[in-house]
Design an enzyme around this catalytic site. Structure first.
Site, PDB file in Angstrom:
ATOM      1  NE  ARG A   1     -10.866 -18.739  19.908  1.00 28.35           N
ATOM      2  CZ  ARG A   1     -11.802 -18.995  18.661  1.00 28.35           C
ATOM      3  NH1 ARG A   1     -12.911 -19.214  19.360  1.00 28.35           N
ATOM      4  NH2 ARG A   1     -12.438 -18.589  17.308  1.00 28.35           N
TER       5      ARG A   1
ATOM      6  CB  CYS B   1      -6.933 -16.614  10.606  1.00 32.39           C
ATOM      7  SG  CYS B   1      -7.271 -14.780   9.377  1.00 32.39           S
TER       8      CYS B   1
ATOM      9  CB  CYS C   1     -11.455 -13.185   9.596  1.00 36.19           C
ATOM     10  SG  CYS C   1     -10.322 -12.530  10.052  1.00 36.19           S
TER      11      CYS C   1
ATOM     12  CB  CYS D   1      -9.144 -15.167  12.877  1.00 34.70           C
ATOM     13  SG  CYS D   1     -11.010 -15.525  11.218  1.00 34.70           S
TER      14      CYS D   1
ATOM     15  CD  GLU E   1      -4.530 -19.243   6.528  1.00 36.26           C
ATOM     16  OE1 GLU E   1      -5.313 -17.768   6.565  1.00 36.26           O
ATOM     17  OE2 GLU E   1      -3.478 -19.276   7.063  1.00 36.26           O
TER      18      GLU E   1
ATOM     19  CB  THR F   1     -17.316 -15.745   3.979  1.00 28.87           C
ATOM     20  OG1 THR F   1     -16.666 -17.000   4.231  1.00 28.87           O
ATOM     21  CG2 THR F   1     -19.047 -16.115   4.924  1.00 28.87           C
TER      22      THR F   1
ATOM     23  CG  ASP G   1     -16.254 -24.760   8.742  1.00 29.77           C
ATOM     24  OD1 ASP G   1     -15.735 -25.720   7.899  1.00 29.77           O
ATOM     25  OD2 ASP G   1     -16.426 -24.055   9.546  1.00 29.77           O
TER      26      ASP G   1
ATOM     27  NE  ARG H   1     -13.489 -23.849  10.574  1.00 31.06           N
ATOM     28  CZ  ARG H   1     -14.147 -23.153  10.766  1.00 31.06           C
ATOM     29  NH1 ARG H   1     -12.900 -22.329  12.043  1.00 31.06           N
ATOM     30  NH2 ARG H   1     -15.107 -22.515  10.923  1.00 31.06           N
TER      31      ARG H   1
ATOM     32  CE  LYS I   1     -13.941 -23.210  16.237  1.00 27.63           C
ATOM     33  NZ  LYS I   1     -13.201 -22.174  17.076  1.00 27.63           N
TER      34      LYS I   1
END
Length: 219
Positions: free
Chosen positions: A70, A75, A86, A88, A112, A134, A146, A148, A174
């Site tokens: 994972r 967070c 959330c 998280c 974050e 969000t 996003d 990330r 992901k």
């Protein structure tokens, strides 16, 4: 967010320590916590080897199933303070137990607020209180929906000889990013649905806007 490059620079193990872990509900396990040199973004990401992760690597090398992994984005509000805005914190707790039982890795990624930072995330919360979802809130602040990037995650996995995983996540991005980075996602494994009164709109936005595999009707 990565583009199309599949070149992943080499990262090397820096430090490895054993850390006993205990969660608020009493669940306890031990992790091998690894730090790295050479991560592309210079951040202090961690790899946690949970359960019999060495046996999981051997199993994969012998042609068996890939290790359970994972990538979990930091967070502070959810992981540490127990925020219910959330999911998280509950996802982190669930992931640690499931990976410890199976043998594999949790990648704790210092990105974050989908990569926009803690203060900006709290600014986004204020905009959500005013009616934005969000993703809309991040954009209104001048950020991407996003931001990330999972290059460092791929680097850490490759440092342990992992090029195929069972991905514990509800987020299809992901899987897409890791595949581009040369980490084969042999199986996508859903996490549970951690629904609360405070995070319903948040989870609905993840389901409807970015195709997270969340069955909120069954929660």
């Amino acid at each position: 967010m990565i583009e199309t490059s599949t070149v992943v620079p080499v990262a090397t193990e820096r430090t490895r320590v054993r850390v006993p872990m205990r969660f608020a509900d009493g669940f306890a396990t031990t992790a091998d916590v690894i730090t790295f040199d050479g991560l592309v973004d210079g951040r202090e990401h961690l790899l946690l080897g949970l359960g019999d992760w060495r046996a999981a690597l051997e199993r994969a090398a012998d042609g068996g199933e890939a290790p359970l992994v994972r990538p979990h984005s930091e967070c502070l509000t959810g992981d540490v303070f127990g925020s219910e805005r959330c999911d998280c914190g509950p996802q982190l707790r669930e992931a640690v137990e499931r990976i410890a039982a199976d043998g594999g890795f949790l990648l704790y990624l210092r990105q974050e607020g989908r990569g926009i930072g803690l203060y900006a995330k709290l600014d986004a919360y204020a905009l959500q209180d005013a009616g934005l979802d969000t993703y809309e809130a991040n954009v209104a602040l001048g950020h991407g929906e996003d931001e990330r990037d999972y290059t460092a995650a791929a680097q850490m996995l490759r440092a342990f000889g992992v090029d195929s995983i069972r991905l514990l996540s509800n987020n299809p991005d992901k899987a897409l990013q890791l595949e581009v980075l040369g980490i084969h996602v042999a199986e996508s494994v859903r996490t549970g649905v951690h629904l609360s009164e405070a995070n319903t709109r948040y989870l609905q936005a993840k389901r409807d806007h970015t195709s997270h595999t969340l069955d909120l009707s069954a929660a």
